[in-house]
Design an enzyme around this catalytic site. Sequence first.
Site, PDB file in Angstrom:
ATOM      1  N   ASP A 198      88.828   4.913  40.615  1.00  0.00           N
ATOM      2  CA  ASP A 198      88.054   4.221  39.473  1.00  0.00           C
ATOM      3  C   ASP A 198      88.122   5.166  38.306  1.00  0.00           C
ATOM      4  O   ASP A 198      88.180   4.856  37.046  1.00  0.00           O
ATOM      5  CB  ASP A 198      86.537   3.679  39.894  1.00  0.00           C
ATOM      6  CG  ASP A 198      86.490   2.532  40.826  1.00  0.00           C
ATOM      7  OD1 ASP A 198      87.532   1.885  40.868  1.00  0.00           O
ATOM      8  OD2 ASP A 198      85.430   2.689  41.670  1.00  0.00           O
ATOM      9  N   ASP A 250      83.246   3.455  47.683  1.00  0.00           N
ATOM     10  CA  ASP A 250      82.656   4.018  46.565  1.00  0.00           C
ATOM     11  C   ASP A 250      81.466   4.944  46.932  1.00  0.00           C
ATOM     12  O   ASP A 250      80.964   4.909  47.946  1.00  0.00           O
ATOM     13  CB  ASP A 250      82.113   2.841  45.540  1.00  0.00           C
ATOM     14  CG  ASP A 250      83.104   2.043  44.901  1.00  0.00           C
ATOM     15  OD1 ASP A 250      84.219   2.392  44.705  1.00  0.00           O
ATOM     16  OD2 ASP A 250      82.643   0.816  44.721  1.00  0.00           O
TER      17      ASP A 250
END
Length: 154
Positions: free
Chosen positions: A126, A111
């Site tokens: 995402d 991330d």
Amino acid sequence: MFFYLLSLIVLLIDQGSKWWVRNHMSVGEHWRVFDPYLHFEYYQNSGAAFSSFQGYGKWFAYLAIVVVGVIIYYRKKGTIRGFVLDAAAAFLVGGALGNAIDRIVFGKVTDFIVWGSGSGIMNVADLAINAGVLLLIVGTLLRSWNERRSYSFK
């Protein structure tokens, strides 16, 4: 063909961006992009959304594969049809596969995207999943509206 091409594009952008982050940043490193609206911070998430279920990421990889299978099944069945729902399905598949690959290969998801004051950290997969859900809602509402409109004219 559109569905498969968009799924592949999402997957390639996701995996390419994660590769770049893993090879050019150290875990925890911050890069200001459009301060204070957007910055990059390298984080490795071994769980799910919002860092929940840490250490159980591989189970979410299996879940992602099931979701991809269900989407492909419903596309072939004809339930998912039309541009908006096709795009929604493609974003969902590309995003799900992008995070599943990370979970299977690395045991965690890379991330790095932080919006605003840091209310969460995410990646391209995402973002694609969020876009897919939004398009799914819009496409379902449009289909329902069109079906009601055509029914009322009969």
